[in-house]
Design a protein around this motif. Structure first.
Motif, PDB file in Angstrom:
ATOM      1  N   LEU A  30      -5.047  -3.933 -15.883  1.00  0.00           N
ATOM      2  CA  LEU A  30      -3.727  -4.183 -15.317  1.00  0.00           C
ATOM      3  C   LEU A  30      -3.293  -5.625 -15.559  1.00  0.00           C
ATOM      4  CD1 LEU A  30      -3.874  -2.298 -11.867  1.00  0.00           C
ATOM      5  CD2 LEU A  30      -3.051  -1.466 -14.065  1.00  0.00           C
ATOM      6  N   GLY A  31      -4.231  -6.554 -15.368  1.00  0.00           N
ATOM      7  CA  GLY A  31      -3.897  -7.958 -15.563  1.00  0.00           C
ATOM      8  C   GLY A  31      -3.524  -8.276 -16.999  1.00  0.00           C
ATOM      9  N   LYS A  32      -4.285  -7.776 -17.970  1.00  0.00           N
ATOM     10  CA  LYS A  32      -4.000  -8.066 -19.373  1.00  0.00           C
ATOM     11  C   LYS A  32      -2.717  -7.382 -19.856  1.00  0.00           C
ATOM     12  CE  LYS A  32      -8.742  -9.013 -20.908  1.00  0.00           C
ATOM     13  NZ  LYS A  32      -9.825  -8.638 -21.855  1.00  0.00           N
ATOM     14  N   LEU A  33      -2.428  -6.219 -19.272  1.00  0.00           N
ATOM     15  CA  LEU A  33      -1.199  -5.519 -19.674  1.00  0.00           C
ATOM     16  C   LEU A  33       0.023  -6.063 -18.936  1.00  0.00           C
ATOM     17  CD1 LEU A  33      -2.360  -1.791 -19.903  1.00  0.00           C
ATOM     18  CD2 LEU A  33      -2.300  -3.531 -21.691  1.00  0.00           C
ATOM     19  N   GLY A  34      -0.212  -6.881 -17.911  1.00  0.00           N
ATOM     20  CA  GLY A  34       0.899  -7.474 -17.171  1.00  0.00           C
ATOM     21  C   GLY A  34       1.629  -6.485 -16.288  1.00  0.00           C
ATOM     22  N   VAL A  35       0.905  -5.512 -15.739  1.00  0.00           N
ATOM     23  CA  VAL A  35       1.514  -4.512 -14.865  1.00  0.00           C
ATOM     24  C   VAL A  35       0.777  -4.506 -13.532  1.00  0.00           C
ATOM     25  CG1 VAL A  35       2.306  -3.066 -16.784  1.00  0.00           C
ATOM     26  CG2 VAL A  35       0.034  -2.680 -15.809  1.00  0.00           C
ATOM     27  N   HIS A  36       1.351  -3.791 -12.549  1.00  0.00           N
ATOM     28  CA  HIS A  36       0.792  -3.841 -11.202  1.00  0.00           C
ATOM     29  C   HIS A  36       0.364  -2.479 -10.674  1.00  0.00           C
ATOM     30  CE1 HIS A  36       2.054  -8.021 -10.900  1.00  0.00           C
ATOM     31  NE2 HIS A  36       3.257  -7.662 -11.320  1.00  0.00           N
ATOM     32  N   SER A  37       0.407  -1.467 -11.513  1.00  0.00           N
ATOM     33  CA  SER A  37       0.001  -0.147 -11.046  1.00  0.00           C
ATOM     34  C   SER A  37      -0.574   0.658 -12.201  1.00  0.00           C
ATOM     35  CB  SER A  37       1.192   0.608 -10.447  1.00  0.00           C
ATOM     36  OG  SER A  37       2.107   0.982 -11.470  1.00  0.00           O
ATOM     37  N   THR A  38      -1.360   1.668 -11.851  1.00  0.00           N
ATOM     38  CA  THR A  38      -1.918   2.564 -12.865  1.00  0.00           C
ATOM     39  C   THR A  38      -0.818   3.291 -13.619  1.00  0.00           C
ATOM     40  OG1 THR A  38      -3.967   2.867 -11.628  1.00  0.00           O
ATOM     41  CG2 THR A  38      -3.400   4.575 -13.229  1.00  0.00           C
ATOM     42  N   LEU A  39       0.232   3.732 -12.901  1.00  0.00           N
ATOM     43  CA  LEU A  39       1.333   4.450 -13.557  1.00  0.00           C
ATOM     44  C   LEU A  39       2.002   3.579 -14.620  1.00  0.00           C
ATOM     45  CD1 LEU A  39       3.031   6.344 -10.584  1.00  0.00           C
ATOM     46  CD2 LEU A  39       1.638   7.300 -12.429  1.00  0.00           C
ATOM     47  N   ALA A  40       2.209   2.307 -14.297  1.00  0.00           N
ATOM     48  CA  ALA A  40       2.829   1.403 -15.260  1.00  0.00           C
ATOM     49  C   ALA A  40       1.916   1.183 -16.458  1.00  0.00           C
ATOM     50  CB  ALA A  40       3.169   0.074 -14.593  1.00  0.00           C
ATOM     51  N   ALA A  41       0.603   1.087 -16.211  1.00  0.00           N
ATOM     52  CA  ALA A  41      -0.353   0.916 -17.308  1.00  0.00           C
ATOM     53  C   ALA A  41      -0.354   2.135 -18.221  1.00  0.00           C
ATOM     54  CB  ALA A  41      -1.755   0.668 -16.747  1.00  0.00           C
ATOM     55  N   VAL A  42      -0.290   3.322 -17.632  1.00  0.00           N
ATOM     56  CA  VAL A  42      -0.277   4.552 -18.417  1.00  0.00           C
ATOM     57  C   VAL A  42       1.000   4.634 -19.254  1.00  0.00           C
ATOM     58  CG1 VAL A  42      -0.109   7.066 -18.256  1.00  0.00           C
ATOM     59  CG2 VAL A  42      -1.804   5.825 -16.895  1.00  0.00           C
ATOM     60  N   ALA A  43       2.140   4.276 -18.659  1.00  0.00           N
ATOM     61  CA  ALA A  43       3.404   4.304 -19.409  1.00  0.00           C
ATOM     62  C   ALA A  43       3.343   3.345 -20.590  1.00  0.00           C
ATOM     63  CB  ALA A  43       4.565   3.946 -18.477  1.00  0.00           C
ATOM     64  N   LEU A  44       2.822   2.148 -20.381  1.00  0.00           N
ATOM     65  CA  LEU A  44       2.704   1.177 -21.464  1.00  0.00           C
ATOM     66  C   LEU A  44       1.742   1.684 -22.536  1.00  0.00           C
ATOM     67  CD1 LEU A  44       2.459  -2.661 -21.113  1.00  0.00           C
ATOM     68  CD2 LEU A  44       0.900  -1.445 -22.631  1.00  0.00           C
ATOM     69  N   ALA A  45       0.629   2.277 -22.099  1.00  0.00           N
ATOM     70  CA  ALA A  45      -0.356   2.799 -23.052  1.00  0.00           C
ATOM     71  C   ALA A  45       0.263   3.877 -23.935  1.00  0.00           C
ATOM     72  CB  ALA A  45      -1.565   3.353 -22.310  1.00  0.00           C
ATOM     73  N   ARG A  46       1.053   4.748 -23.338  1.00  0.00           N
ATOM     74  CA  ARG A  46       1.679   5.819 -24.117  1.00  0.00           C
ATOM     75  C   ARG A  46       2.687   5.253 -25.105  1.00  0.00           C
ATOM     76  NH1 ARG A  46       0.471  10.862 -23.124  1.00  0.00           N
ATOM     77  NH2 ARG A  46      -0.436  11.554 -21.160  1.00  0.00           N
ATOM     78  N   ARG A  47       3.421   4.221 -24.714  1.00  0.00           N
ATOM     79  CA  ARG A  47       4.345   3.581 -25.660  1.00  0.00           C
ATOM     80  C   ARG A  47       3.584   3.008 -26.843  1.00  0.00           C
ATOM     81  NH1 ARG A  47       6.925   1.462 -21.005  1.00  0.00           N
ATOM     82  NH2 ARG A  47       6.001  -0.590 -21.365  1.00  0.00           N
ATOM     83  N   ALA A  48       2.366   2.539 -26.590  1.00  0.00           N
ATOM     84  CA  ALA A  48       1.553   1.958 -27.655  1.00  0.00           C
ATOM     85  C   ALA A  48       0.811   3.013 -28.465  1.00  0.00           C
ATOM     86  CB  ALA A  48       0.555   0.968 -27.056  1.00  0.00           C
ATOM     87  N   GLY A  49       0.987   4.273 -28.101  1.00  0.00           N
ATOM     88  CA  GLY A  49       0.333   5.340 -28.854  1.00  0.00           C
ATOM     89  C   GLY A  49      -1.083   5.630 -28.408  1.00  0.00           C
TER      90      GLY A  49
END
Length: 262
Positions: free
Chosen positions: A219-238
């Motif tokens: 979460l810290g490295k991705l700059g997000v504050h929740s699992t849902l936000a991390a998952v959304a970012l991960a999906r954008r990155a493929g």
């Protein structure tokens, strides 16, 4: 004469039946209609089993919205079996993943560059106004079967702007994911798969405390504050989810004598 098999998918019954009847008058078109995403998937499965699959889907952009489907969710594509209550664009994504030979054209009541861009990202080959002429629609149907992409000229600039912005977001997301360690990427894939901390620990043979630390680092490295936000970012990155037939790094796994072997 080679016949084109078309499936109209629209939960507005009068429109769907009227459009199907108009298309059926064409000598080279066979057409059926479905009133929901699940009905469309069942029709596709039946047709494929009978060896006469559909060539083109005409999908309502607002499919499901009239019955509480709500705002269009973000792509990426769900698996077809997960699309029980999906909107039109999500249906396009599921069909594209399962049946890449089927071309999809989205029928829309209004021009919407953002929704049109997402439809193209989902795998649609065209975006057409519902009030266009029958000849225009037939031209698009035949065009997408030649691997053409069809958009109204008035939408082109807006769609290109949306696609460019989406690509920038993807690039930024990819850069953030690349900052993760291999173990952190494994944890992220488990998060994308919807696994909780205990399940991730069992999957990766780690302690729950260690998994918690890895998740906090992700979460810290991705700059997000929740699992849902991390998952959304991960999906954008493929980044895809860890699957049941692979280990967390994506390698095939088989079971031998009660133990996992790679």
């Amino acid at each position: 004469m080679a016949r084109i098999r078309v499936l109209v998918v629209d939960d507005h019954r009068i429109f769907a039946e009227s459009l199907a009847a108009a298309l059926a008058a064409e000598p080279d078109v066979d057409v059926s209609a479905a009133g929901s995403g699940p009905a469309a998937l069942r029709a596709l499965e039946r047709a494929a089993a009978e060896g006469r699959g559909y060539d083109v889907l005409l999908v309502d952009a607002e499919l499901g919205a009239r019955t509480g489907g709500g705002e269009l969710p973000a792509v990426p594509a769900p698996r077809p079996e997960e699309t029980a209550a999906v909107d039109g664009i999500a249906l396009v994504a599921g069909v594209r993943a399962a049946r890449p030979g089927v071309r999809s054209v989205v029928l829309a009541e209004k021009d919407d560059p953002r929704a049109a861009a997402r439809a193209l990202q989902a795998g649609a080959s065209g975006w057409v106004a519902k009030d266009c002429s029958l000849q225009r629609l037939l031209s698009v149907i035949r065009g997408v079967l030649r691997d053409e992409t069809h958009l109204p000229p008035a939408l082109l600039t807006g769609v290109l702007r949306e696609l460019t912005a989406a690509r920038k977001h993807r690039t930024d997301s990819e850069r953030l994911v690349e900052s993760l360690t291999p173990r952190e990427r494994e944890v992220l894939r488990c998060m994308v798969a919807g696994l909780g901390r205990k399940a991730v620990a069992e999957r990766l043979f780690l302690s729950p405390h260690t998994v918690r630390t890895h998740m906090q680092n992700v979460l810290g490295k991705l700059g997000v504050h929740s699992t849902l936000a991390a998952v959304a970012l991960a999906r954008r990155a493929g980044v895809g989810p860890v699957g049941p037939e692979t280990d967390a790094s994506g390698r095939d796994v088989v079971e031998r004598g009660g133990q996992l072997a790679q």
